[in-house]
Design a protein around this motif. Structure first.
Motif, PDB file in Angstrom:
ATOM      1  N   ASN A 292       0.822  -1.210   0.000  1.00  0.00           N
ATOM      2  CA  ASN A 292       0.000   0.000   0.000  1.00  0.00           C
ATOM      3  C   ASN A 292       0.858   1.262   0.000  1.00  0.00           C
ATOM      4  OD1 ASN A 292       1.005  -0.122   2.572  1.00  0.00           O
ATOM      5  ND2 ASN A 292      -0.974  -0.224   3.605  1.00  0.00           N
ATOM      6  N   GLU A 293       2.154   1.065  -0.245  1.00  0.00           N
ATOM      7  CA  GLU A 293       3.065   2.191  -0.417  1.00  0.00           C
ATOM      8  C   GLU A 293       3.823   1.990  -1.728  1.00  0.00           C
ATOM      9  OE1 GLU A 293       5.374   3.408   3.127  1.00  0.00           O
ATOM     10  OE2 GLU A 293       4.356   1.775   4.164  1.00  0.00           O
ATOM     11  N   LYS A 294       4.264   3.074  -2.335  1.00  0.00           N
ATOM     12  CA  LYS A 294       4.941   2.973  -3.619  1.00  0.00           C
ATOM     13  C   LYS A 294       6.232   2.171  -3.472  1.00  0.00           C
ATOM     14  CE  LYS A 294       3.073   7.204  -5.624  1.00  0.00           C
ATOM     15  NZ  LYS A 294       3.365   8.525  -6.225  1.00  0.00           N
ATOM     16  N   LEU A 299      11.763   0.875  -1.351  1.00  0.00           N
ATOM     17  CA  LEU A 299      13.147   0.509  -1.630  1.00  0.00           C
ATOM     18  C   LEU A 299      14.103   1.567  -1.092  1.00  0.00           C
ATOM     19  CD1 LEU A 299      12.698  -0.817  -5.272  1.00  0.00           C
ATOM     20  CD2 LEU A 299      13.361  -2.192  -3.285  1.00  0.00           C
ATOM     21  N   ALA A 300      13.759   2.837  -1.319  1.00  0.00           N
ATOM     22  CA  ALA A 300      14.618   3.930  -0.863  1.00  0.00           C
ATOM     23  C   ALA A 300      14.713   3.972   0.659  1.00  0.00           C
ATOM     24  CB  ALA A 300      14.098   5.260  -1.400  1.00  0.00           C
ATOM     25  N   LEU A 304      11.838  -2.607   1.851  1.00  0.00           N
ATOM     26  CA  LEU A 304      11.596  -3.718   0.938  1.00  0.00           C
ATOM     27  C   LEU A 304      12.923  -4.135   0.327  1.00  0.00           C
ATOM     28  CD1 LEU A 304       9.490  -5.516  -0.529  1.00  0.00           C
ATOM     29  CD2 LEU A 304       9.333  -3.724  -2.279  1.00  0.00           C
ATOM     30  N   ARG A 305      13.243  -5.418   0.441  1.00  0.00           N
ATOM     31  CA  ARG A 305      14.489  -5.927  -0.126  1.00  0.00           C
ATOM     32  C   ARG A 305      14.471  -5.758  -1.648  1.00  0.00           C
ATOM     33  NH1 ARG A 305      17.576 -10.036   2.880  1.00  0.00           N
ATOM     34  NH2 ARG A 305      18.282 -10.656   0.793  1.00  0.00           N
ATOM     35  N   GLU A 306      15.584  -5.285  -2.175  1.00  0.00           N
ATOM     36  CA  GLU A 306      15.656  -5.062  -3.608  1.00  0.00           C
ATOM     37  C   GLU A 306      15.559  -6.372  -4.379  1.00  0.00           C
ATOM     38  OE1 GLU A 306      19.114  -3.310  -6.347  1.00  0.00           O
ATOM     39  OE2 GLU A 306      18.278  -1.826  -4.970  1.00  0.00           O
TER      40      GLU A 306
END
Length: 474
Positions: A292-294, A299-300, A304-306
């Motif tokens: 629910n987030e971009k 990532l920035a 969230l693991r790339e």
């Protein structure tokens, strides 16, 4: 000496009052594992009175727990706290208890006085999650028709483009990542994707990753082996239960990075390892995940693991918020009115123009889910005919009510409010008609379908607003 000191600390009426009024269960033992405090919340959870347990050894009250398994004993041995530990046990009355515990040692000037354990009851959460999982595995087998893309209400170009795109990938096994704000209907798209594909007759299992404590979530996903945590038994996780079907993980960004790494391993190797187990169990499931987030912002921020992102986002779609596809409000409002007419046995025919003007102007931060809740609330106060501005005064919750109160929009439609409604509705209607005509390349019949109105009604409005005579860039 240590036991006496601990009892003196707990002897304060203020300390007892505080510990007895908090919502979590509190259990305190001395260095010999004798129970010295047992609060009211824990008493209600376990069905035991404090007078029945205080003064007794922990293992006499809870015979299913051994000193080797006890988190209270462990923290007194190591001097280190244990946080968010999943625990299932049976008390001496035979009642099954499921909690997430945080346990800390009580140390004074280097002397171990005892340990304190804070327990959060998750028995109901676990039960409901397991029931939902069971129902999901057998959904559509003799029950109501499965959800498909036909159930997605919305004729805006953005929604139709997403549906067309997902239909193309429904028959593959590629992973799909869906981004959308809360309430945009991500699970509806995920279910439709599953039911349009070759796995439609196999389980579709959805899990919101933010809804459970992480220790419980990991056990739910991967399963457990006997002894992996207090009271654990051999049990298949959701990945195994979804064998041959689809797993949908919502709000995957709420997982810790370490748990994300375990999800990545399942994706790469096609196998799971139960908690405490040493055997890899092959699983054949399609993965659909949602945030629910971009994703770029996650990532920035390091949420969230790339490597997981790239593995999940073979197909990546963004569900637009309702404020970016306001033309869908017409069809969605009508759909929800029909839904609650049937459920409440009402005869509401639609929204009055002044109410539709408000709906079109409002930003809908809760998106489609918020729209549905507002329509449901309004139908509680309307038996038949149109929902008018007069009915808005009955609303008593949320951002929508705050919006109409700030704008003073709960009148009867006369005077200054009435003029506002007419002007606002006219502007929104004209804008949506122009957009529909552009999307249909000037085809009036198709534009009328997009707007959910009859062709004659659209022709009248085209003349009213002089749209056919306006420049194409409008």
């Amino acid at each position: 000496m240590a036991a006496n000191k601990l009892e003196r600390i707990l002897g304060s009426d203020i300390v007892k009052y505080v510990l007895n009024t908090i919502e979590e269960g509190i259990l305190i033992v001395d260095a010999g594992c004798r129970i010295v405090f047992y609060n009211g919340t824990l008493s209600r959870l376990e069905g035991l009175a404090a007078k029945e347990v205080v003064g007794k050894l922990l293992f006499d009250v809870f015979p299913s727990i051994t000193p080797q398994e006890s988190t209270l004993c462990k923290v007194m041995e190591t001097g280190e706290p244990i946080r968010d530990w999943l625990q299932e046990y049976v008390n001496y009355q035979g009642k099954q208890i499921k909690t997430v515990n945080t346990t800390i040692p009580i140390i004074d000037k280097g002397t171990m006085l005892g340990a304190l354990e804070v327990s959060r009851d998750i028995s109901l959460v676990v039960s409901l999650t397991e029931k939902v999982s069971f129902l999901q595995r057998f959904a559509g087998k003799g029950g109501k028709p499965p959800i498909s893309f036909a159930n997605i209400v919305g004729d805006s170009p953005k929604i139709r483009a997403i549906v067309d795109r997902l239909k193309k990938v429904a028959h593959t096994t590629s992973t799909v990542l869906i981004y959308g704000e809360t309430g945009t209907g991500k699970e509806l798209f995920a279910q439709s994707l599953h039911n349009e594909g070759r796995r439609r007759n196999q389980p579709f299992i959805a899990q919101n990753c933010a809804a459970l404590p992480e220790s419980l979530l990991e056990g739910m996903l991967f399963g457990s082996t006997k002894g992996s945590f207090t009271g654990a038994v051999d049990k298949a996780g959701l990945f195994e239960q979804a064998q041959g079907g689809t797993v949908f993980l919502d709000e995957i960004n709420s997982m810790s990075l370490s748990l994300q790494a375990k999800i990545l391993r399942v994706l790469q190797e096609g196998a799971v390892r139960r908690l405490g187990g040493g055997e890899d169990i092959p699983v054949d499931v399609r993965f659909i995940a949602a945030t629910n987030e971009k994703p770029a912002e996650l990532l920035a921020a390091g949420k969230l693991r790339e490597d997981l992102f790239y593995r999940l986002s073979v197909i990546c779609v963004e569900i637009p918020p309702l404020r970016e596809r306001r033309e869908d409000i017409y069809g969605l409002a009508g759909y929800f009115i029909n839904k609650y007419n049937s459920r409440f046995q009402k005869r509401v025919t639609g929204l009055a123009p002044e109410v539709m003007a408000i709906f079109l102007r409002y930003g809908w931060p809760g998106n489609v889910r918020e729209l549905e809740h507002v329509v449901e609330a309004l139908l509680n106060f309307t038996d038949s005919g149109l929902i008018t501005a007069e009915h808005l005064k009955y609303l008593s919750f949320g951002a929508f009510q705050n919006f109409i109160e700030r704008q003073n929009l709960t009148g009867t439609g006369g005077g200054e409010a009435g003029n506002y409604f007419k002007a606002s509705f006219g502007r929104q209607e004209e804008k949506l008609i122009i957009e529909a005509m552009q999307s249909s390349h000037g085809n009036i019949t198709r534009a009328a379908e997009l707007l959910g109105m009859k062709r004659q009604a659209l022709q009248y409005r085209l003349k009213k607003y002089g749209i056919l005579n306006k420049p194409a860039e409008r």
